[in-house]
Design a protein around this motif. Structure first.
Motif, PDB file in Angstrom:
ATOM      1  N   THR A 177       0.828  -1.206   0.000  1.00  0.00           N
ATOM      2  CA  THR A 177       0.000   0.000   0.000  1.00  0.00           C
ATOM      3  C   THR A 177       0.859   1.250   0.000  1.00  0.00           C
ATOM      4  O   THR A 177       0.568   2.231  -0.692  1.00  0.00           O
ATOM      5  CB  THR A 177      -0.927  -0.001   1.229  1.00  0.00           C
ATOM      6  N   SER A 178       1.953   1.201   0.781  1.00  0.00           N
ATOM      7  CA  SER A 178       2.867   2.345   0.826  1.00  0.00           C
ATOM      8  C   SER A 178       3.517   2.578  -0.540  1.00  0.00           C
ATOM      9  O   SER A 178       3.626   3.716  -0.999  1.00  0.00           O
ATOM     10  CB  SER A 178       3.941   2.110   1.893  1.00  0.00           C
ATOM     11  N   PHE A 182       3.257   5.754  -2.968  1.00  0.00           N
ATOM     12  CA  PHE A 182       4.459   6.405  -3.483  1.00  0.00           C
ATOM     13  C   PHE A 182       4.400   6.489  -5.010  1.00  0.00           C
ATOM     14  O   PHE A 182       4.783   7.504  -5.603  1.00  0.00           O
ATOM     15  CB  PHE A 182       5.700   5.640  -3.040  1.00  0.00           C
ATOM     16  N   MET A 183       3.898   5.409  -5.638  1.00  0.00           N
ATOM     17  CA  MET A 183       3.795   5.396  -7.097  1.00  0.00           C
ATOM     18  C   MET A 183       2.799   6.450  -7.564  1.00  0.00           C
ATOM     19  O   MET A 183       3.029   7.163  -8.549  1.00  0.00           O
ATOM     20  CB  MET A 183       3.372   4.006  -7.575  1.00  0.00           C
ATOM     21  N   ALA A 184       1.657   6.552  -6.846  1.00  0.00           N
ATOM     22  CA  ALA A 184       0.669   7.578  -7.203  1.00  0.00           C
ATOM     23  C   ALA A 184       1.267   8.972  -7.038  1.00  0.00           C
ATOM     24  O   ALA A 184       1.018   9.871  -7.848  1.00  0.00           O
ATOM     25  CB  ALA A 184      -0.574   7.422  -6.334  1.00  0.00           C
ATOM     26  N   LYS A 185       2.071   9.153  -5.975  1.00  0.00           N
ATOM     27  CA  LYS A 185       2.730  10.442  -5.747  1.00  0.00           C
ATOM     28  C   LYS A 185       3.716  10.736  -6.868  1.00  0.00           C
ATOM     29  O   LYS A 185       3.820  11.874  -7.347  1.00  0.00           O
ATOM     30  CB  LYS A 185       3.446  10.428  -4.398  1.00  0.00           C
ATOM     31  N   GLU A 237       2.593   0.485 -11.234  1.00  0.00           N
ATOM     32  CA  GLU A 237       1.399   0.643 -10.406  1.00  0.00           C
ATOM     33  C   GLU A 237       0.469  -0.554 -10.583  1.00  0.00           C
ATOM     34  O   GLU A 237      -0.101  -1.060  -9.611  1.00  0.00           O
ATOM     35  CB  GLU A 237       0.690   1.941 -10.792  1.00  0.00           C
ATOM     36  N   ALA A 238       0.306  -1.017 -11.837  1.00  0.00           N
ATOM     37  CA  ALA A 238      -0.557  -2.175 -12.091  1.00  0.00           C
ATOM     38  C   ALA A 238       0.000  -3.438 -11.449  1.00  0.00           C
ATOM     39  O   ALA A 238      -0.751  -4.270 -10.920  1.00  0.00           O
ATOM     40  CB  ALA A 238      -0.716  -2.368 -13.603  1.00  0.00           C
ATOM     41  N   LYS A 239       1.322  -3.581 -11.471  1.00  0.00           N
ATOM     42  CA  LYS A 239       1.935  -4.750 -10.854  1.00  0.00           C
ATOM     43  C   LYS A 239       1.735  -4.736  -9.346  1.00  0.00           C
ATOM     44  O   LYS A 239       1.457  -5.768  -8.729  1.00  0.00           O
ATOM     45  CB  LYS A 239       3.435  -4.780 -11.189  1.00  0.00           C
ATOM     46  N   LEU A 240       1.855  -3.561  -8.756  1.00  0.00           N
ATOM     47  CA  LEU A 240       1.597  -3.448  -7.320  1.00  0.00           C
ATOM     48  C   LEU A 240       0.135  -3.756  -7.003  1.00  0.00           C
ATOM     49  O   LEU A 240      -0.168  -4.379  -5.980  1.00  0.00           O
ATOM     50  CB  LEU A 240       1.949  -2.034  -6.836  1.00  0.00           C
ATOM     51  N   GLU A 241      -0.761  -3.341  -7.869  1.00  0.00           N
ATOM     52  CA  GLU A 241      -2.187  -3.631  -7.666  1.00  0.00           C
ATOM     53  C   GLU A 241      -2.436  -5.130  -7.712  1.00  0.00           C
ATOM     54  O   GLU A 241      -3.200  -5.680  -6.908  1.00  0.00           O
ATOM     55  CB  GLU A 241      -3.005  -2.917  -8.735  1.00  0.00           C
ATOM     56  N   GLN A 284      10.880  -2.696  -6.380  1.00  0.00           N
ATOM     57  CA  GLN A 284      11.147  -2.079  -7.672  1.00  0.00           C
ATOM     58  C   GLN A 284      12.081  -0.887  -7.521  1.00  0.00           C
ATOM     59  O   GLN A 284      11.971  -0.119  -6.567  1.00  0.00           O
ATOM     60  CB  GLN A 284       9.838  -1.629  -8.321  1.00  0.00           C
ATOM     61  N   LYS A 285      12.975  -0.762  -8.473  1.00  0.00           N
ATOM     62  CA  LYS A 285      13.907   0.365  -8.473  1.00  0.00           C
ATOM     63  C   LYS A 285      13.148   1.655  -8.753  1.00  0.00           C
ATOM     64  O   LYS A 285      12.309   1.716  -9.637  1.00  0.00           O
ATOM     65  CB  LYS A 285      14.981   0.154  -9.531  1.00  0.00           C
ATOM     66  N   VAL A 286      13.428   2.673  -7.961  1.00  0.00           N
ATOM     67  CA  VAL A 286      12.731   3.951  -8.124  1.00  0.00           C
ATOM     68  C   VAL A 286      13.141   4.609  -9.436  1.00  0.00           C
ATOM     69  O   VAL A 286      14.328   4.742  -9.733  1.00  0.00           O
ATOM     70  CB  VAL A 286      13.034   4.903  -6.941  1.00  0.00           C
ATOM     71  N   LEU A 287      12.140   4.970 -10.237  1.00  0.00           N
ATOM     72  CA  LEU A 287      12.423   5.635 -11.506  1.00  0.00           C
ATOM     73  C   LEU A 287      12.801   7.102 -11.279  1.00  0.00           C
ATOM     74  O   LEU A 287      12.254   7.760 -10.402  1.00  0.00           O
ATOM     75  CB  LEU A 287      11.196   5.578 -12.420  1.00  0.00           C
ATOM     76  N   SER A 288      13.723   7.579 -12.075  1.00  0.00           N
ATOM     77  CA  SER A 288      14.101   8.992 -12.003  1.00  0.00           C
ATOM     78  C   SER A 288      12.979   9.845 -12.601  1.00  0.00           C
ATOM     79  O   SER A 288      12.451   9.542 -13.660  1.00  0.00           O
ATOM     80  CB  SER A 288      15.400   9.234 -12.762  1.00  0.00           C
TER      81      SER A 288
END
Length: 468
Positions: A177-178, A182-185, A237-241, A284-288
């Motif tokens: 969820t976090s 973060f992905m939505a942010k 985001e879809a993978k996290l869902e 997942q690696k954070v995208l720039s």
């Protein structure tokens, strides 16, 4: 009854592109797209304010960017009826699924109560195979030498293990969820950065009409970069869902085991624990989110400066028009303000006697440069521009276009203004050491440039007749 595929397509059509939920009180705009009323009003910055049908304030569609006016919003009753019917259909489908699940659970419970082989009650639990067995199974060759115990005795230990598995899965669910938040942010932050960069590019090109094709190309490159990164963010985001749904399903299974009878809890309990332990949350690696598209607008000014140079002339100052405190150089190309008045008693009708001005005559369409320097007159300031030959020279006059003046002013160390009325602050980041003035009476403009960098500073509507 509609198929699942049909229902899915209907839901996609009835989903609000802003909140990604079924539309509530759908509203349509002039381009044909529809949104929730609350979402559209929020996007327009109107909160819950009532719509005013005659309001002509213009906005851009969130999807296609097509312009629409506030007064063009219309409720979509047909779409609202379709959404209501879709909700009823989904409720019926959910009810059918619940009934099917209940029937399956009842069948499973009936099968769990008795041993299928011996038709005896399953009162024992085999630790070696992790299965419920009857007393005849225990005495058979298959379970000979195995550790067995009563269901009531085996239950508490596995109850604790199941609860511990639920706790770990809950932690993974919270982390998921976090990460989703973060992905939505990140998506919101990316959209904000793209919007800010888009506005900057458009502002840079605002006064460069000859470079509109280049502006469009840069914006297309920026849009392509936006979609590429946004697509990667949405894939994550879809993978996290999906992982969130898997965690929720596994947690629900374990919680149902804990809440049921001991027989039901111990049936294939080791398999359930094994499946729960196999659940992992992929890191997942954070995208720039650094925007790569750059547009150095000053470099695009080179062609503009070339065109300006084609109209450049040398302006010779007219000493007969100089204010008594102004001292022209011998070549009549420079002027300084001296302490001793020059020509104070000169009755020349061309001389400025109130404002410290000096004129130089030029044709209707020409470009000239003025070296304003870096230190000379820094505290006093300067005015540079053009004026009508007929301006007042013997009385104090407010310099503005209505009085025949089109000029820029340095009125403090770093305060630059266009002499409109009221004054227009320019907010220049770099002071122009050399100013360029382009006057075109045929077109009707007077434009000012930083002759060093080629950047545009300000444009006035031009004089109606030959100016000095």
């Amino acid at each position: 009854m509609a198929s699942a595929t049909t229902s899915k397509k209907m839901r996609e059509e009835a989903t609000c592109p802003i909140c990604l939920q079924l539309m509530a009180e759908p509203m349509s705009i002039s381009c044909g797209h529809s949104y929730c009323q609350a979402c559209l009003l929020s996007f327009m910055g109107l909160a819950s304010s009532p719509l005013r049908q005659q309001d002509t304030e213009t906005f851009s569609c969130p999807q296609c960017r097509a312009p629409f006016q506030r007064g063009s919003l219309r409720p979509s009753k047909q779409l609202g009826n379709l959404i209501a019917a879709l909700r009823e259909l989904e409720q019926e489908q959910e009810l059918e699924q619940e009934q099917e699940q209940e029937q399956e659970q009842e069948q499973e419970q009936e099968q769990e109560l008795f041993c299928q082989e011996h038709r005896e009650r399953l009162l024992l639990f085999c630790e070696d195979e992790g299965q419920l067995i009857c007393w005849r199974c225990e005495r058979g060759l298959r379970h000979k030498g195995h550790t067995t115990s009563l269901v009531e005795d085996a239950g508490p230990s596995y109850q604790e293990q199941l609860q511990e598995a639920v706790r770990k899965l809950r932690q993974l669910e919270e982390e998921c969820t976090s990460q989703k938040a973060f992905m939505a942010k990140q998506i919101a932050e990316w959209n904000e950065k793209i919007e800010a960069r888009s506005q900057k590019i458009q502002e840079d090109f605002k006064n460069l009409h000859s470079c509109l094709s280049k502006e469009k190309r840069y914006l297309q490159i920026l849009e392509s970069e936006k979609e590429h990164t946004l697509r990667r963010l949405r894939e994550r985001e879809a993978k996290l869902e999906q992982q969130s749904r898997e965690l929720e399903s596994c947690i629900l299974e374990l919680e149902e085991r804990c809440q049921g009878s001991a027989q039901k809890m111990l049936q294939d309990v080791k398999g359930a624990l094994s499946r729960s332990q196999a659940v992992r949350l992929e890191t997942q690696k954070v995208l720039s989110l650094e925007v790569q598209t750059e547009c150095d607008v000053p470099e695009l000014y080179f062609d503009l400066r070339k065109r300006l140079r084609s109209h450049q002339i040398s302006v010779t100052l007219d000493p007969e028009t100089a204010h008594p405190e102004l001292i022209p150089s011998k070549d009549q190309r420079q002027v300084t303000r001296g302490g001793c008045p020059q020509g104070a008693g000169d009755p020349s009708p061309q001389r400025f006697t109130v404002s410290p001005c000096i004129l130089g005559f030029m044709p209707w369409r020409q470009y000239f440069k003025v070296d304003v320097g870096e230190g000379v007159g820094w505290d006093v300031g300067w005015d540079v521009g053009v004026c009508l030959e007929s301006v007042q020279r013997f009385v104090e006059t407010l310099q503005k276009p209505e009085a025949g003046f089109w000029a820029l002013r340095l009125c403090a160390r770093d305060s630059y203004q266009a002499l409109t009325w009221p004054r227009t602050p320019l907010g220049l980041k770099k002071p122009p050491l050399v100013g360029g003035v382009l006057m075109d009476c045929e077109v009707g403009v007077v434009s000012f440039y930083n002759a060093t960098s080629g950047s545009h500073l300000f444009t006035f509507p031009g004089p109606p007749s030959p100016a000095s």
